[in-house]
Design a protein around this motif. Structure first.
Motif, PDB file in Angstrom:
ATOM      1  N   GLY A  67     -21.037 -22.712  36.690  1.00  0.00           N
ATOM      2  CA  GLY A  67     -21.996 -21.962  35.873  1.00  0.00           C
ATOM      3  C   GLY A  67     -21.302 -21.044  34.889  1.00  0.00           C
ATOM      4  O   GLY A  67     -21.719 -20.895  33.737  1.00  0.00           O
ATOM      5  N   PHE A  68     -20.222 -20.428  35.330  1.00  0.00           N
ATOM      6  CA  PHE A  68     -19.463 -19.516  34.487  1.00  0.00           C
ATOM      7  C   PHE A  68     -18.876 -20.264  33.294  1.00  0.00           C
ATOM      8  O   PHE A  68     -18.876 -19.747  32.180  1.00  0.00           O
ATOM      9  CB  PHE A  68     -18.352 -18.847  35.303  1.00  0.00           C
ATOM     10  N   GLU A  69     -18.363 -21.487  33.509  1.00  0.00           N
ATOM     11  CA  GLU A  69     -17.779 -22.265  32.417  1.00  0.00           C
ATOM     12  C   GLU A  69     -18.824 -22.537  31.341  1.00  0.00           C
ATOM     13  O   GLU A  69     -18.531 -22.475  30.150  1.00  0.00           O
ATOM     14  CB  GLU A  69     -17.181 -23.578  32.942  1.00  0.00           C
ATOM     15  N   THR A  70     -20.051 -22.839  31.746  1.00  0.00           N
ATOM     16  CA  THR A  70     -21.136 -23.069  30.776  1.00  0.00           C
ATOM     17  C   THR A  70     -21.418 -21.797  29.988  1.00  0.00           C
ATOM     18  O   THR A  70     -21.527 -21.828  28.754  1.00  0.00           O
ATOM     19  CB  THR A  70     -22.420 -23.529  31.506  1.00  0.00           C
ATOM     20  N   ASP A  71     -21.541 -20.667  30.689  1.00  0.00           N
ATOM     21  CA  ASP A  71     -21.786 -19.388  30.012  1.00  0.00           C
ATOM     22  C   ASP A  71     -20.633 -19.030  29.081  1.00  0.00           C
ATOM     23  O   ASP A  71     -20.842 -18.515  27.983  1.00  0.00           O
ATOM     24  CB  ASP A  71     -21.996 -18.271  31.035  1.00  0.00           C
ATOM     25  N   LYS A  72     -19.402 -19.322  29.529  1.00  0.00           N
ATOM     26  CA  LYS A  72     -18.222 -19.004  28.726  1.00  0.00           C
ATOM     27  C   LYS A  72     -18.234 -19.824  27.430  1.00  0.00           C
ATOM     28  O   LYS A  72     -17.964 -19.297  26.354  1.00  0.00           O
ATOM     29  CB  LYS A  72     -16.945 -19.280  29.522  1.00  0.00           C
ATOM     30  N   LYS A  73     -18.583 -21.117  27.522  1.00  0.00           N
ATOM     31  CA  LYS A  73     -18.659 -21.961  26.327  1.00  0.00           C
ATOM     32  C   LYS A  73     -19.727 -21.431  25.361  1.00  0.00           C
ATOM     33  O   LYS A  73     -19.507 -21.384  24.153  1.00  0.00           O
ATOM     34  CB  LYS A  73     -18.956 -23.416  26.710  1.00  0.00           C
ATOM     35  N   MET A  74     -20.883 -21.043  25.905  1.00  0.00           N
ATOM     36  CA  MET A  74     -21.949 -20.493  25.056  1.00  0.00           C
ATOM     37  C   MET A  74     -21.473 -19.218  24.367  1.00  0.00           C
ATOM     38  O   MET A  74     -21.711 -19.013  23.174  1.00  0.00           O
ATOM     39  CB  MET A  74     -23.206 -20.213  25.889  1.00  0.00           C
ATOM     40  N   LEU A  75     -20.782 -18.364  25.115  1.00  0.00           N
ATOM     41  CA  LEU A  75     -20.288 -17.109  24.565  1.00  0.00           C
ATOM     42  C   LEU A  75     -19.278 -17.379  23.456  1.00  0.00           C
ATOM     43  O   LEU A  75     -19.369 -16.804  22.366  1.00  0.00           O
ATOM     44  CB  LEU A  75     -19.666 -16.256  25.668  1.00  0.00           C
ATOM     45  N   PHE A  76     -18.320 -18.263  23.707  1.00  0.00           N
ATOM     46  CA  PHE A  76     -17.301 -18.552  22.703  1.00  0.00           C
ATOM     47  C   PHE A  76     -17.904 -19.222  21.476  1.00  0.00           C
ATOM     48  O   PHE A  76     -17.477 -18.956  20.349  1.00  0.00           O
ATOM     49  CB  PHE A  76     -16.184 -19.401  23.300  1.00  0.00           C
ATOM     50  N   ASN A  77     -18.908 -20.078  21.665  1.00  0.00           N
ATOM     51  CA  ASN A  77     -19.597 -20.685  20.525  1.00  0.00           C
ATOM     52  C   ASN A  77     -20.313 -19.619  19.695  1.00  0.00           C
ATOM     53  O   ASN A  77     -20.295 -19.665  18.466  1.00  0.00           O
ATOM     54  CB  ASN A  77     -20.589 -21.751  20.981  1.00  0.00           C
ATOM     55  N   SER A  78     -20.956 -18.678  20.375  1.00  0.00           N
ATOM     56  CA  SER A  78     -21.644 -17.601  19.653  1.00  0.00           C
ATOM     57  C   SER A  78     -20.651 -16.717  18.917  1.00  0.00           C
ATOM     58  O   SER A  78     -20.897 -16.299  17.780  1.00  0.00           O
ATOM     59  CB  SER A  78     -22.477 -16.751  20.608  1.00  0.00           C
ATOM     60  N   ILE A  79     -19.528 -16.441  19.550  1.00  0.00           N
ATOM     61  CA  ILE A  79     -18.499 -15.622  18.886  1.00  0.00           C
ATOM     62  C   ILE A  79     -17.977 -16.342  17.651  1.00  0.00           C
ATOM     63  O   ILE A  79     -17.794 -15.735  16.590  1.00  0.00           O
ATOM     64  CB  ILE A  79     -17.364 -15.276  19.870  1.00  0.00           C
ATOM     65  N   GLU A  80     -17.767 -17.633  17.760  1.00  0.00           N
ATOM     66  CA  GLU A  80     -17.310 -18.408  16.601  1.00  0.00           C
ATOM     67  C   GLU A  80     -18.378 -18.415  15.511  1.00  0.00           C
ATOM     68  O   GLU A  80     -18.065 -18.305  14.319  1.00  0.00           O
ATOM     69  CB  GLU A  80     -16.951 -19.838  17.013  1.00  0.00           C
ATOM     70  N   ASP A  81     -19.643 -18.510  15.893  1.00  0.00           N
ATOM     71  CA  ASP A  81     -20.753 -18.447  14.942  1.00  0.00           C
ATOM     72  C   ASP A  81     -20.751 -17.104  14.219  1.00  0.00           C
ATOM     73  O   ASP A  81     -20.941 -17.033  13.006  1.00  0.00           O
ATOM     74  CB  ASP A  81     -22.082 -18.674  15.674  1.00  0.00           C
ATOM     75  N   ILE A  82     -20.507 -16.040  14.954  1.00  0.00           N
ATOM     76  CA  ILE A  82     -20.454 -14.703  14.351  1.00  0.00           C
ATOM     77  C   ILE A  82     -19.293 -14.624  13.367  1.00  0.00           C
ATOM     78  O   ILE A  82     -19.444 -14.115  12.253  1.00  0.00           O
ATOM     79  CB  ILE A  82     -20.322 -13.622  15.442  1.00  0.00           C
ATOM     80  N   ARG A  83     -18.131 -15.136  13.752  1.00  0.00           N
ATOM     81  CA  ARG A  83     -16.973 -15.117  12.850  1.00  0.00           C
ATOM     82  C   ARG A  83     -17.271 -15.859  11.551  1.00  0.00           C
ATOM     83  O   ARG A  83     -16.967 -15.382  10.453  1.00  0.00           O
ATOM     84  CB  ARG A  83     -15.766 -15.744  13.542  1.00  0.00           C
ATOM     85  N   MET A  84     -17.859 -17.047  11.680  1.00  0.00           N
ATOM     86  CA  MET A  84     -18.182 -17.847  10.490  1.00  0.00           C
ATOM     87  C   MET A  84     -19.214 -17.145   9.617  1.00  0.00           C
ATOM     88  O   MET A  84     -19.089 -17.118   8.396  1.00  0.00           O
ATOM     89  CB  MET A  84     -18.698 -19.231  10.909  1.00  0.00           C
ATOM     90  N   THR A  85     -20.230 -16.581  10.248  1.00  0.00           N
ATOM     91  CA  THR A  85     -21.281 -15.891   9.499  1.00  0.00           C
ATOM     92  C   THR A  85     -20.714 -14.685   8.757  1.00  0.00           C
ATOM     93  O   THR A  85     -21.025 -14.472   7.582  1.00  0.00           O
ATOM     94  CB  THR A  85     -22.414 -15.452  10.450  1.00  0.00           C
ATOM     95  N   ILE A  86     -19.877 -13.929   9.432  1.00  0.00           N
ATOM     96  CA  ILE A  86     -19.271 -12.759   8.781  1.00  0.00           C
ATOM     97  C   ILE A  86     -18.396 -13.202   7.613  1.00  0.00           C
ATOM     98  O   ILE A  86     -18.411 -12.599   6.541  1.00  0.00           O
ATOM     99  CB  ILE A  86     -18.485 -11.920   9.803  1.00  0.00           C
ATOM    100  N   ARG A  87     -17.656 -14.290   7.794  1.00  0.00           N
ATOM    101  CA  ARG A  87     -16.805 -14.792   6.709  1.00  0.00           C
ATOM    102  C   ARG A  87     -17.657 -15.215   5.509  1.00  0.00           C
ATOM    103  O   ARG A  87     -17.379 -14.851   4.370  1.00  0.00           O
ATOM    104  CB  ARG A  87     -15.966 -15.970   7.192  1.00  0.00           C
ATOM    105  N   ILE A  88     -18.742 -15.952   5.773  1.00  0.00           N
ATOM    106  CA  ILE A  88     -19.639 -16.413   4.699  1.00  0.00           C
ATOM    107  C   ILE A  88     -20.292 -15.222   4.001  1.00  0.00           C
ATOM    108  O   ILE A  88     -20.350 -15.161   2.769  1.00  0.00           O
ATOM    109  CB  ILE A  88     -20.699 -17.388   5.253  1.00  0.00           C
TER     110      ILE A  88
END
Length: 131
Positions: free
Chosen positions: A102-123
């Motif tokens: 379960g933690f691995e799934t949550d971790k993937k979601m968290l890292f995907n969201s963090i990457e989304d935030i990075r991309m959005t901030i860059r754009i």
């Protein structure tokens, strides 16, 4: 001085408007910083400057996007906190294996969201620099 101006206002001006004209007047009034409709109308009739509210569309877009990202991160953070609490209460190896999955799934979601935030901030930063 402001009180003196009010004391000198003894003349009335009666004005009739259509429903459409009144809606337009209300819209312009809402866009101004005038506290009262009478102040707004008086300034316009006497051709005095009216201070308008200013909306920065780029800033509004940034705020909307950051609000969306925050609403995505809140549940992920809550799930992460609950997972850590669960980890502290586990007593058997089988429970630990389930928690790790379960933690691995949550971790993937968290890292995907963090990457989304990075991309959005860059754009958003690129858009901001272009304006």
């Amino acid at each position: 001085m402001m009180k003196d101006e009010k004391k000198n206002r003894t003349r009335w001006l009666h004005l009739r408007l259509s429903e459409q004209e009144y809606k337009i007047l209300q819209k312009y009034f809402a866009d101004s910083l005038c506290p009262k409709l009478s102040d707004f109308a008086r300034k316009n009739l006497l051709r005095k400057p009216v201070v308008l509210k200013y909306r920065n569309q780029s800033l509004d877009d940034i705020i909307d996007e950051l609000t969306r990202l925050r609403s995505e991160l809140n549940p992920i953070g809550n799930n992460f906190n609950q997972a850590v609490k669960k980890l502290h209460s586990l007593s058997q190896i089988s429970e630990l294996k389930l928690w790790i999955m379960g933690f691995e799934t949550d971790k993937k979601m968290l890292f995907n969201s963090i990457e989304d935030i990075r991309m959005t901030i860059r754009i958003l930063a690129e858009k901001w620099l272009q304006s």
